[in-house]
Design a protein around this motif. Sequence first.
Motif, short mmCIF file in Angstrom:
data_model
loop_
_atom_site.label_atom_id
_atom_site.label_comp_id
_atom_site.label_asym_id
_atom_site.label_seq_id
_atom_site.Cartn_x
_atom_site.Cartn_y
_atom_site.Cartn_z
N LEU A 1 0.83 -1.20 0.00
CA LEU A 1 0.00 0.00 0.00
C LEU A 1 0.87 1.26 0.00
CD1 LEU A 1 -2.80 -0.84 2.60
CD2 LEU A 1 -2.98 -0.86 0.11
N THR A 2 0.36 2.30 -0.64
CA THR A 2 0.94 3.63 -0.57
C THR A 2 0.01 4.49 0.26
OG1 THR A 2 2.02 3.41 -2.72
CG2 THR A 2 1.72 5.63 -1.86
N LEU A 3 0.54 5.12 1.32
CA LEU A 3 -0.27 5.88 2.26
C LEU A 3 -0.04 7.37 2.07
CD1 LEU A 3 0.45 3.75 5.46
CD2 LEU A 3 -1.31 3.36 3.72
N LYS A 4 -1.01 8.15 2.54
CA LYS A 4 -0.85 9.59 2.51
C LYS A 4 0.32 9.99 3.43
CE LYS A 4 -4.13 11.09 -0.21
NZ LYS A 4 -5.21 11.95 0.27
N LYS A 5 0.98 11.11 3.11
CA LYS A 5 2.21 11.48 3.82
C LYS A 5 1.96 11.87 5.28
CE LYS A 5 1.99 16.17 1.90
NZ LYS A 5 2.73 17.18 1.08
N ASN A 6 0.70 12.19 5.64
CA ASN A 6 0.40 12.56 7.02
C ASN A 6 0.04 11.36 7.90
OD1 ASN A 6 -1.97 12.29 5.46
ND2 ASN A 6 -3.16 13.35 7.03
N VAL A 7 0.17 10.13 7.37
CA VAL A 7 -0.15 8.92 8.13
C VAL A 7 1.05 8.51 8.98
CG1 VAL A 7 -0.73 6.47 7.97
CG2 VAL A 7 -1.82 8.12 6.43
N LEU A 8 0.79 8.17 10.24
CA LEU A 8 1.84 7.72 11.15
C LEU A 8 1.47 6.36 11.72
CD1 LEU A 8 4.47 8.32 12.73
CD2 LEU A 8 3.05 9.39 14.51
N ILE A 9 2.27 5.33 11.38
CA ILE A 9 2.05 4.00 11.93
C ILE A 9 2.74 3.93 13.29
CG2 ILE A 9 2.27 1.53 11.54
CD1 ILE A 9 0.63 2.91 9.43
N LEU A 10 1.97 3.81 14.35
CA LEU A 10 2.54 3.80 15.70
C LEU A 10 3.33 2.52 15.94
CD1 LEU A 10 -0.57 5.16 17.66
CD2 LEU A 10 1.47 6.44 16.97
N ASN A 11 4.57 2.67 16.40
CA ASN A 11 5.38 1.49 16.72
C ASN A 11 5.03 0.97 18.12
OD1 ASN A 11 6.73 3.21 18.53
ND2 ASN A 11 8.35 3.67 17.05
N ASP A 12 5.68 -0.13 18.51
CA ASP A 12 5.35 -0.75 19.80
C ASP A 12 5.64 0.17 20.98
OD1 ASP A 12 4.60 -2.91 18.32
OD2 ASP A 12 6.23 -4.24 18.96
N GLU A 13 6.69 0.99 20.87
CA GLU A 13 7.02 1.91 21.96
C GLU A 13 5.92 2.94 22.16
OE1 GLU A 13 10.42 5.24 23.20
OE2 GLU A 13 10.25 4.52 21.13
N SER A 14 5.43 3.50 21.06
CA SER A 14 4.37 4.51 21.15
C SER A 14 3.07 3.90 21.64
CB SER A 14 4.17 5.19 19.80
OG SER A 14 5.33 5.90 19.41
N VAL A 15 2.75 2.69 21.16
CA VAL A 15 1.52 2.03 21.59
C VAL A 15 1.58 1.74 23.09
CG1 VAL A 15 0.16 -0.09 21.40
CG2 VAL A 15 0.99 1.04 19.34
N ALA A 16 2.76 1.31 23.58
CA ALA A 16 2.90 1.02 25.01
C ALA A 16 2.76 2.28 25.86
CB ALA A 16 4.24 0.35 25.27
N ALA A 17 3.04 3.45 25.28
CA ALA A 17 2.95 4.72 26.02
C ALA A 17 1.53 5.25 26.09
CB ALA A 17 3.87 5.76 25.38
N ILE A 18 0.58 4.64 25.36
CA ILE A 18 -0.81 5.11 25.38
C ILE A 18 -1.42 4.80 26.75
CG2 ILE A 18 -3.11 4.81 24.41
CD1 ILE A 18 -1.82 4.21 21.74
N SER A 19 -1.89 5.84 27.42
CA SER A 19 -2.48 5.67 28.76
C SER A 19 -4.00 5.67 28.73
CB SER A 19 -1.98 6.78 29.69
OG SER A 19 -2.28 8.05 29.14
N GLY A 20 -4.57 6.12 27.64
CA GLY A 20 -6.03 6.13 27.53
C GLY A 20 -6.46 6.57 26.15
N MET A 21 -7.58 6.02 25.70
CA MET A 21 -8.10 6.44 24.40
C MET A 21 -9.57 6.09 24.29
SD MET A 21 -6.31 3.67 21.86
CE MET A 21 -6.32 1.91 22.23
N ASP A 22 -10.27 6.88 23.48
CA ASP A 22 -11.66 6.60 23.14
C ASP A 22 -11.88 7.16 21.74
OD1 ASP A 22 -11.97 9.41 23.43
OD2 ASP A 22 -12.58 9.18 25.52
N ASN A 23 -13.14 7.32 21.35
CA ASN A 23 -13.43 7.78 19.98
C ASN A 23 -13.07 9.24 19.75
OD1 ASN A 23 -14.46 5.27 19.29
ND2 ASN A 23 -16.54 5.81 19.94
N GLN A 24 -12.81 9.99 20.84
CA GLN A 24 -12.54 11.42 20.68
C GLN A 24 -11.11 11.83 21.03
OE1 GLN A 24 -15.60 10.52 22.47
NE2 GLN A 24 -16.52 10.60 20.43
N SER A 25 -10.33 10.95 21.66
CA SER A 25 -9.00 11.37 22.10
C SER A 25 -8.07 10.19 22.33
CB SER A 25 -9.10 12.21 23.38
OG SER A 25 -9.57 11.40 24.45
N ILE A 26 -6.78 10.48 22.27
CA ILE A 26 -5.73 9.52 22.61
C ILE A 26 -4.73 10.24 23.49
CG2 ILE A 26 -3.87 8.03 21.75
CD1 ILE A 26 -5.38 7.70 19.17
N ALA A 27 -4.38 9.63 24.64
CA ALA A 27 -3.44 10.24 25.58
C ALA A 27 -2.21 9.35 25.72
CB ALA A 27 -4.10 10.45 26.93
#
Length: 440
Positions: free
Chosen positions: A57-83
Amino acid sequence: MKNNFNPYQAYRKLYHFVFFSLLSLMILTSCSQDEVTEDTVPVPTASAEGLKTMGNLTLKKNVLILNDESVAAISGMDNQSIAFSRATLQTDSIEVGTVLVGTKVNGDEVTNILSKVTSVSKVNNQFVYQTATAKLEEFIYSGTISGVYDPSGKAPVMINGKLANYVPIEGFVSQELTNKIHTIEAKNLSNQKLISFGNFTFDQTIPLINQQVGPVQAGANINLKGGFTPKIDYSISFSWGFLTNFKVNFIMDDITLQALANVQGGLGYTVSTTDFVNIPFIPVVLGPTGLIISPTISAGPYAGVAATGKAQVKFFEAKGKANVLVAKNPELNIEFQKTIEFNVTQLEGNLSAEIGIEMKGGVGLQFLTVSLANSGVRGRASIVPSIGLQLIPDRKGVLNLKGRLQADLFYAFGVTPFKYEGTFPLLQKEIPIYNKDIYF
């Protein structure tokens, strides 16, 4: 002072201007009304726009695939926000308009992330990003996703609060996360109470008819044994952020068919048991791409018999495979081979039949909650045997065996202006398998 104004030349220039303006407008209008097909869609130039390549696939340039480090740093998320509880190398590059894509595993539950950032803030030492649902054209630019979905040995997992099968897409999910998901699948597979439909089998004796022949009550029945392994081969193509092609191949692998007929007297009868079983395909989530395939299939044995006289025949035992491609250009393929000789214990007259598997299936394609495509098929993969008795000059039976595949199809994908749909009433294909003379 001499006046050089020439009204004829002025009107002539105005006429030429109006004429060429109208001609240009007509050409543009005509082009906009042409049917847009896969062949007319321009080929995107990813390098010119700084787009990203991820697998096929070719993705738009503003797309960011979160790596395992960033995913592990997620402390909370819902349909309106990611912390995020802490900063990572990736969080520094997140800004308004960034599309975040990732997969998070928490216990036995999987959460797919596909959100567009609308605002950025810092609250209580946490990085908080307000988000909205991303659109397809903001995420995927071009490319193709394809694969074969085999339900055998699969168990659904909880994905975003719903049971679904998870198919990781190359480049979007790390090997570590993939292994975690496989562990959950294995656990659920050992605990699941559902019937496994990896291989669908049947063994039925179907009474065809009861009729009075003089003072004698004559009966007829046919015993059907067999099975097959259902699979779905899919291919999804995009260009300029739009769905441009969708192919679904309904596969019947490892088909086995056996038939034993006991016919007394004249007979003309057809029985269909298409809804003998509904195969419970769980929706298939394609990685964190937001694409969801929702298949439904029902199947059962089919028999049609016509006879004059009497016959007790073990028609055949055959093995093979068949597939029906639902697409712009549909295809039918069938392969059968007999595994034993015919066994005719009684024959008076002629006997013909069509015996096999009848299937109804459909596949829907969604991006999150938006429907992108629907395709479907009603078809049969069958063996067509016929036996005729010739008394003159010799008492000889002619045995003939053919394989047959037939299907009705419908096909629709895309949204305006990239939209295609079609209906194919009946496509049929036959192949000869066996022909032999038998003397009595």
